[in-house]
Scaffold this motif. Structure first.
Motif, PDB file in Angstrom:
ATOM      1  N   HIS A  41      -4.375   7.863  -8.214  1.00 15.76           N
ATOM      2  CA  HIS A  41      -3.119   7.339  -8.742  1.00 15.76           C
ATOM      3  C   HIS A  41      -1.937   7.640  -7.823  1.00 15.76           C
ATOM      4  O   HIS A  41      -1.262   6.765  -7.343  1.00 15.76           O
ATOM      5  N   THR A  42      -1.686   8.874  -7.518  1.00 15.02           N
ATOM      6  CA  THR A  42      -0.542   9.241  -6.674  1.00 15.02           C
ATOM      7  C   THR A  42      -0.995   9.893  -5.368  1.00 15.02           C
ATOM      8  O   THR A  42      -0.220  10.574  -4.706  1.00 15.02           O
ATOM      9  N   ARG A  43      -2.241   9.667  -5.005  1.00 18.86           N
ATOM     10  CA  ARG A  43      -2.819  10.297  -3.827  1.00 18.86           C
ATOM     11  C   ARG A  43      -3.573   9.249  -3.013  1.00 18.86           C
ATOM     12  O   ARG A  43      -4.039   8.244  -3.557  1.00 18.86           O
ATOM     13  N   PRO A  44      -3.738   9.485  -1.714  1.00 18.38           N
ATOM     14  CA  PRO A  44      -4.448   8.498  -0.888  1.00 18.38           C
ATOM     15  C   PRO A  44      -5.953   8.550  -1.020  1.00 18.38           C
ATOM     16  O   PRO A  44      -6.645   7.617  -0.632  1.00 18.38           O
ATOM     17  N   LEU A 103       0.842  -1.193   0.000  1.00 20.25           N
ATOM     18  CA  LEU A 103       0.000   0.000   0.000  1.00 20.25           C
ATOM     19  C   LEU A 103       0.878   1.244   0.000  1.00 20.25           C
ATOM     20  O   LEU A 103       1.837   1.351   0.766  1.00 20.25           O
ATOM     21  N   ALA A 104       0.520   2.194  -0.853  1.00 19.25           N
ATOM     22  CA  ALA A 104       1.338   3.400  -0.997  1.00 19.25           C
ATOM     23  C   ALA A 104       1.118   4.395   0.138  1.00 19.25           C
ATOM     24  O   ALA A 104       1.958   5.278   0.351  1.00 19.25           O
ATOM     25  N   PHE A 105      -0.016   4.269   0.859  1.00 20.75           N
ATOM     26  CA  PHE A 105      -0.339   5.202   1.937  1.00 20.75           C
ATOM     27  C   PHE A 105      -0.920   4.425   3.118  1.00 20.75           C
ATOM     28  O   PHE A 105      -1.481   3.336   2.928  1.00 20.75           O
ATOM     29  N   PRO A 106      -0.824   4.956   4.328  1.00 24.33           N
ATOM     30  CA  PRO A 106      -1.360   4.245   5.490  1.00 24.33           C
ATOM     31  C   PRO A 106      -2.867   4.008   5.402  1.00 24.33           C
ATOM     32  O   PRO A 106      -3.375   3.005   5.884  1.00 24.33           O
ATOM     33  N   GLY A 152     -10.805   4.327  -5.760  1.00 23.60           N
ATOM     34  CA  GLY A 152     -11.601   4.945  -6.818  1.00 23.60           C
ATOM     35  C   GLY A 152     -10.828   5.904  -7.685  1.00 23.60           C
ATOM     36  O   GLY A 152     -10.443   6.984  -7.227  1.00 23.60           O
ATOM     37  N   GLN A 153     -10.602   5.524  -8.946  1.00 18.66           N
ATOM     38  CA  GLN A 153      -9.964   6.415  -9.914  1.00 18.66           C
ATOM     39  C   GLN A 153     -10.990   7.307 -10.613  1.00 18.66           C
ATOM     40  O   GLN A 153     -10.676   8.434 -10.985  1.00 18.66           O
ATOM     41  N   ASP A 154     -12.196   6.791 -10.802  1.00 22.15           N
ATOM     42  CA  ASP A 154     -13.171   7.456 -11.666  1.00 22.15           C
ATOM     43  C   ASP A 154     -14.361   7.973 -10.880  1.00 22.15           C
ATOM     44  O   ASP A 154     -14.838   7.323  -9.940  1.00 22.15           O
ATOM     45  N   GLY A 155     -14.849   9.130 -11.295  1.00 22.12           N
ATOM     46  CA  GLY A 155     -16.037   9.690 -10.670  1.00 22.12           C
ATOM     47  C   GLY A 155     -16.568  10.856 -11.471  1.00 22.12           C
ATOM     48  O   GLY A 155     -15.927  11.338 -12.421  1.00 22.12           O
ATOM     49  N   ALA A 156     -17.737  11.316 -11.087  1.00 19.95           N
ATOM     50  CA  ALA A 156     -18.327  12.500 -11.709  1.00 19.95           C
ATOM     51  C   ALA A 156     -19.101  13.247 -10.638  1.00 19.95           C
ATOM     52  O   ALA A 156     -19.701  12.637  -9.742  1.00 19.95           O
TER      53      ALA A 156
END
Length: 341
Positions: free
Chosen positions: A92-95, A54-57, A62-66
């Motif tokens: 992608h690069t955020r928790p 896991l990149a973050f604690p 969810g990558q997609d939304g509107a």
């Protein structure tokens, strides 16, 4: 605000619905009230640990939304409060991804959602449609942008035309003027692929698939949009046109492929690997612009009438939504996060 989080890898049971403080947008960022969030295979693969540690604690998937812009940070002049938007690579690069009521993102991760497009379609665009766009725009003899007529005279083979990426590839290729052949595994999926716009549908369980494709494209196909290279690559090599492109975006059916050098290099074909997380910014922005143009033209839609049945889950049932995608749900799984009004 409500958010779905996980702090360890595992099955869908590691997902929890929690209350979190609302974050303020920093310079160059926008806060969006998410109305619909899309669930993609990459969401459960990340959650299950298939992409490594896991990149973050704590992660909101969810990558997609509107949704609707709720606040803008300093220096943002491309969006205003009340604007309708769709997201791309939100987690992608955020928790913090789109499985939450309010998400803060850089402006580069947002694209205006045309007034005529629903939040359902907006939440269905990011991973599937951008992947499809990339697969259709990297061929030596093809276009690097999509627009009406850009693919006139070209033939595209879409493997798995009833899947989300396959559906998007069919719709975008048809909008751009291509002839589309797709392979499917059942009569029900044939109905969906036809609804998406494929002119020629081949059930690979019935007869000689290479012969059926060559009957439509005697000189071969210009582009293959491939979801299962371990199973299909030999077929792809047999139907690709010289200097064509086989664009591979997934590993359904297995990781390993075997290539005959002589059989393969004689085609001068290009093998294009497609993974959004390492696609360049210019290509991502081009995809967002072209996909939005297709929306404006009424050429891209979701729902059974467009070959992509929708499955809605409330935010509190995100675990069930993840499980549905993991179990191979046909169509698009969406989370109902907040009200549209």
């Amino acid at each position: 605000m409500r958010a779905v989080v996980y702090t360890e890898s595992g099955d869908a049971s590691v997902l929890d619905v929690v209350e979190r403080e609302v974050a303020e947008p920093r310079p160059g960022e926008v806060r969006v009230r998410i109305v619909r969030a899309g669930v993609n295979p990459t969401d459960w693969k990340f959650r299950a640990g298939g992409m490594g540690e896991l990149a973050f604690p704590e992660i909101v998937p969810g990558q997609d939304g509107a949704g609707v812009v709720d606040a803008v940070g300093e220096g943002v002049d491309t969006f205003a409060v009340g604007d309708r938007v769709w997201t791309m690579l939100a987690q992608h690069t955020r928790p913090g991804g789109t499985a939450q009521e309010l998400v803060v993102l850089p402006v580069a991760n947002l694209t205006p959602l045309p007034d005529g497009a629903s939040f359902d379609v907006g939440a269905s665009l990011g991973v599937p449609a951008v992947t499809a766009h990339r697969a259709l725009t990297t061929s030596e003899d093809g276009p690097d942008r999509l627009a009406p007529g850009a693919m006139a005279g070209l033939t595209v083979l879409v493997a798995g035309g009833a899947g989300a990426v396959g559906n998007a590839a069919i719709q975008l290729a048809r909008w751009a003027g291509a002839t589309v052949i797709t392979t499917i595994s059942s009569d029900d999926k044939a109905v969906l692929a036809t609804a998406a716009g494929a002119q020629h549908v081949v059930n690979y369980h019935d007869g000689d698939t290479v012969e059926a494709i060559r009957a439509v494209a005697p000189d071969g196909v210009d582009i293959v949009v491939e979801v299962a290279p371990a199973q299909n690559l030999r077929l792809d090599v047999q139907v690709i046109k010289p200097r064509g492109t086989i664009a591979i975006y997934a590993n359904n059916g297995g990781d390993d492929v075997a290539l005959s050098v002589r059989e393969t290099f004689s085609t001068n074909a290009r093998f294009q690997w497609v993974l959004l997380y390492t696609v360049g910014d210019a290509a991502l922005r081009a995809a967002a612009e072209d996909i939005t143009a297709a929306l404006v033209d009424g050429a891209f839609g979701v729902g059974e009438e467009h070959g992509l049945p929708l499955h809605h889950y409330p935010l509190t049932e995100t675990a069930l939504a993840h499980a549905a995608v993991e179990d191979g749900a046909v169509g698009k799984v969406l989370l109902e996060v907040t009200d549209a009004d």
